[in-house]
Design a protein around this motif. Structure first.
Motif, PDB file in Angstrom:
ATOM      1  N   CYS A 197     -58.261 -42.046  30.013  1.00  0.00           N
ATOM      2  CA  CYS A 197     -56.833 -41.540  30.665  1.00  0.00           C
ATOM      3  C   CYS A 197     -55.484 -41.920  29.620  1.00  0.00           C
ATOM      4  O   CYS A 197     -54.781 -40.862  29.820  1.00  0.00           O
ATOM      5  N   ASP A 201     -52.100 -40.156  29.586  1.00  0.00           N
ATOM      6  CA  ASP A 201     -51.124 -40.651  30.398  1.00  0.00           C
ATOM      7  C   ASP A 201     -51.036 -42.037  29.916  1.00  0.00           C
ATOM      8  O   ASP A 201     -51.989 -42.757  30.525  1.00  0.00           O
ATOM      9  N   SER A 347     -60.540 -41.422  40.379  1.00  0.00           N
ATOM     10  CA  SER A 347     -58.848 -41.171  40.601  1.00  0.00           C
ATOM     11  C   SER A 347     -58.409 -42.422  39.972  1.00  0.00           C
ATOM     12  O   SER A 347     -58.712 -43.563  39.965  1.00  0.00           O
ATOM     13  N   VAL A 352     -54.064 -39.526  40.434  1.00  0.00           N
ATOM     14  CA  VAL A 352     -54.783 -38.546  40.232  1.00  0.00           C
ATOM     15  C   VAL A 352     -56.177 -38.377  40.281  1.00  0.00           C
ATOM     16  O   VAL A 352     -56.708 -39.285  39.924  1.00  0.00           O
ATOM     17  N   ASN A 353     -56.743 -37.211  40.894  1.00  0.00           N
ATOM     18  CA  ASN A 353     -58.047 -37.139  40.991  1.00  0.00           C
ATOM     19  C   ASN A 353     -58.522 -36.461  39.490  1.00  0.00           C
ATOM     20  O   ASN A 353     -58.212 -35.310  39.289  1.00  0.00           O
ATOM     21  N   GLY A 358     -55.599 -29.960  37.204  1.00  0.00           N
ATOM     22  CA  GLY A 358     -54.018 -30.109  37.620  1.00  0.00           C
ATOM     23  C   GLY A 358     -53.109 -28.875  37.431  1.00  0.00           C
ATOM     24  O   GLY A 358     -53.631 -27.719  37.491  1.00  0.00           O
ATOM     25  N   SER A 363     -53.249 -31.637  31.887  1.00  0.00           N
ATOM     26  CA  SER A 363     -54.232 -32.277  32.815  1.00  0.00           C
ATOM     27  C   SER A 363     -55.363 -31.491  33.017  1.00  0.00           C
ATOM     28  O   SER A 363     -56.255 -32.019  33.674  1.00  0.00           O
TER      29      SER A 363
END
Ligand code: ADP
Ligand code: MG
Length: 728
Positions: A197, A201, A347, A352-353, A358, A363
């Protein structure tokens, strides 16, 4: 015996539904028997609350002094709610939940007494573990087991007992339960996924696996169940002729819920509300008297606990309504069995899943990363995943005409198949700015739109992507979800770790941009994972052939399937991730093989008993009636009697043939069982039960079911399928 059958039917027909009145709004009672945030705020100091939250979020340790505070608060809360006892609640490898209740009450000097519950009792207990299965672990180490508090799953009150969710481990550290490896697997997938991730992010600090299970079950009147020794002892019918009407009209599915069942559901759901199990959906299933209950998904560890708890609560509430719940995967031949779809996703703590597309191309690239890595994980470890759902009872369901086959494959739908095809053609190495723009605009960027109207649903796929989650459908209705969840999260964790190291190499050594590197690795994964993707009919012969060509496993029986648990690949996978060491993996394999043997052994005994002591004597009784009749006809008609007695004579002979076949098959089965019992090696024994003993079940059943059709209904001792399935 036939009197028992008719009494049971009589009792069932005259039942008065136990009306259940929901007095309060569900939102008002939800979680009121759970030591949740609200209760903790009221009963704990700020410091203690913070420590629990840290333990939940970061896995940090809770020190003794604080544990004492928490225990005292928990005790006060529990006593105020009427609890008198507490128990460490855990999930040993029997598959059931275990509890041993201790009273808070404690005598003190001077003939007085107090209510006591300290940090020591909260944190650790030592149940007498000697009767729980441990595989080789205890033999090897003579280890005693202890239970230890799992603060990530909140304590709750059931009845008058405070239940504290715990792990169950040997003193040498090996897991003796389902929860311990699950927690380790969840930790592994958390750290692997969080690292990825961060490409997208930097603020993500934790990734949770979510699970939403769908529990299918049969609800049968308890008198009817008690009239069937096979259901009582094995959870399923070992014989019984199919009724004239089964499920072919599809008139039960999503139909009006019968009143008695409805009262049961309301009662059950109210219990669930009190226990904080967020049940939401209820409906009739395909088979008569079959239903489904599903909650809103939760963090996987909690969801697993909730499902285990639910299975207990279901049985208890059923007692109040004179029902028995059948959780067996195939209680009735020829009608749909029950499964427990495991809806799974990942998640982030930023909400966020990761399996949901997204709003931005970036995303969506993150979505694709997790989506494709999951597919690759399943592709590379399909046999280990298959092993995680193997059981004697699930063998009857997998590959039967309504359930997923024993071959694991992934269904993603036409639109996502197209996306993968496009991605497979991206340039090797650095992508040109035009190509990237094109990709982002027309492929990756379009995913949310195409998914909106992605309505294909392939019911026969064992592992299907359904919009924002994967749905593992091959899980059995009776199973503890921890086992499939441990494996799924482990294989995904391993895959994500590999992915990261491959992407990092391209960034560090080849100087690629992050998104170029991600595209490059994903492209290769798509190429390598093609074998697992399958959109067609899962139980066709054509697919079996095709799957074989692709090199996918097709382990139809539990002993074959379980082998994968101790393959070099599996042992290394779990060892490397710290989920299970070799001893733990091997002991589980041993326990499950042993369990398989015991289940088939019991079924064999029960079937032999019913066939010989119930069916054959009844058939003889009816045959005697026929013989008397023939004798009478002979008296009246003399030598001409054969014309009048033709049918009876045929029947007498047919009955004799079936009786003969039953007796000889039962004798042969018993001999094979004796031979199998003499085998020490658990592998060979399980295969002997599977290949030598079990095949007789169908033959014996065939002849018994034929007799059911021949013998006078008044005499037949066993409650029939139509009575079991259609009495409401
Ligand atoms: P179905 O049509 O298969 O019955 P539902 O939409 O009713 O599907 O969902 C079934 C289960 O999946 C429910 O428990 C639901 O909470 C759960 N679920 C929904 N979204 C997710 C998700 N992102 N992750 C995990 N489970 C989910
Ligand atoms: Mg579903």
């Amino acid at each position: 015996m036939s009197t028992l059958r008719f009494q049971a039917i009589q009792q069932t027909l005259t039942r008065i539904p136990i009306n259940f009145l929901e007095k309060e709004r569900r939102s008002a009672i939800f979680g009121s028997n759970v030591f949740n945030e609200t209760a903790m705020r009221q009963y704990l100091t700020g410091e203690a609350l913070e420590m629990i939250n840290d333990a939940i979020l970061k896995g940090s340790k809770i020190n003794r002094t604080v544990a004492n505070h928490i225990a005292t608060g928990m005790k006060e809360w529990a006593i105020a709610k009427g609890a008198t006892h507490y128990t460490h609640w855990f999930q040993p490898l029997t598959g059931a939940t275990a509890e041993k209740h201790d009273a808070f009450f404690e005598p003190i000097a001077g003939g007085l007494a107090i209510e006591k519950f300290g940090g020591g009792q909260l944190v650790q207990q030592e149940p007498d573990a000697s009767s729980f299965p441990s595989g080789g672990i205890r033999n090897t180490f003579e280890a005693r087991g202890y239970t230890a508090w799992d603060p990530t799953s909140p304590a709750f009150i059931y009845g008058t007992t405070l239940c504290i969710p715990t792990v169950f481990v040997a003193y040498t550290g090996e897991a003796l339960d389902y929860k311990t490896p699950l927690l380790r697997a969840l930790q592994a997938v958390d750290s692997a996924a969080t690292a990825i991730c961060k490409y997208f992010d930097k603020n993500v600090r934790k990734v949770n696996a979510s699970l939403g299970w769908e529990q299918e079950y049969f609800l049968i009147d308890s008198a009817l169940v008690l009239s069937r020794p096979d259901i009582v002892l094995t959870g399923r019918t070992l014989l019984g002729h199919a009724p004239a009407k089964g499920q072919q009209l599809d008139d039960h599915y999503f139909g009006t819920i019968p009143n008695r069942a409805m009262q049961y559901m309301k009662d059950l759901e109210t219990e669930c509300m009190l226990l904080g199990i967020p049940v939401k959906t209820r409906h009739n299933e395909v088979a008569p008297n079959q239903f489904e209950l599903a909650p809103i998904y939760e963090e996987a560890n909690l969801a697993v606990d909730h499902n285990s708890l639910l299975m207990d609560v279901m049985a208890k509430v059923a007692d109040r309504h004179n029902f028995k719940v059948l959780l067996h995967e195939k209680p009735f031949a020829g009608v749909n069995g029950s499964g427990k779809h495991n809806n799974w996703s990942l998640s982030t703590d930023t909400g966020v899943n990761l399996l949901s597309p997204g709003k931005t191309p970036m995303s969506n690239l993150q979505f694709l990363t997790f989506f494709i890595n999951t597919i690759k994980a399943v592709n590379d470890n399909e046999e280990i995943l298959r092993a995680s759902i193997a059981s004697a009872s699930n063998d009857h369901r997998l590959g039967a005409n309504e359930a997923p086959p024993a071959i694991i494959s992934v269904f993603i739908g036409e639109q996502l198949t197209n996306v993968l095809n496009e991605l497979e053609n991206v340039t090797t190495g650095k992508l040109s700015p035009e190509e990237k723009t094109e990709l982002k605009l027309n492929v990756v960027g379009k995913i949310p739109e195409i998914l909106l109207d992605n309505t294909d649903r392939n019911r026969t796929s064992p592992f299907a992507f359904t919009g924002n989650k994967f749905e593992f459908r091959a899980v059995g209705s009776k199973a503890n979800c921890a086992s499939p969840m441990t494996v799924l999260n482990s294989i995904v964790a391993k895959q994500l770790i590999e992915f990261k190291s491959e992407v990092d190499v391209l960034i560090d050594k080849k100087g690629m941009k992050k998104d170029d590197a991600v595209f490059n690795v994903l492209r290769e994964y798509i190429k390598k994972s093609k074998d697992i993707l399958f959109e067609g009919n899962g139980y066709s012969e054509a697919w079996e052939k095709e799957a074989k060509k692709r090199g996918l496993s097709n382990n139809k029986t539990t002993p074959e399937a379980l082998k994968a648990k101790i393959s070099k690949k599996a042992l290394e996978l779990f060892e490397d991730l710290g989920v299970m060491n070799k001893i733990e993996s091997e002991s589980r394999y041993e326990i499950e093989m042993e369990e398989y043997v015991l289940r088939i052994q019991i079924e064999g005994r029960v079937l032999g008993d019913i066939a010989r002591n119930h069916v054959v004597p009844t058939a003889v009784k009816y045959q005697n009636v026929l013989i008397e009749n023939v004798k009478g006809l002979k008296e009246i008609y003399g030598e001409n009697f054969k014309k009048q007695a033709k049918e009876q004579l045929n029947l007498i002979e047919e009955i004799s043939n079936h009786i003969e076949a039953i007796n000889s098959d039962v004798t042969k089965m018993t001999n094979e069982r004796k031979k199998a019992n003499a085998i020490d090696d658990i592998d060979k024994k399980a295969f002997a039960y599977c290949n030598k003993v079990k095949p007789f079940f169908d033959d014996i059943r065939y002849h018994c079911d034929k007799l059911e059709l021949l013998v006078d209904d008044e005499l037949w001792p066993l409650t029939k399928y139509r009575e079991l399935l259609f009495t409401k």
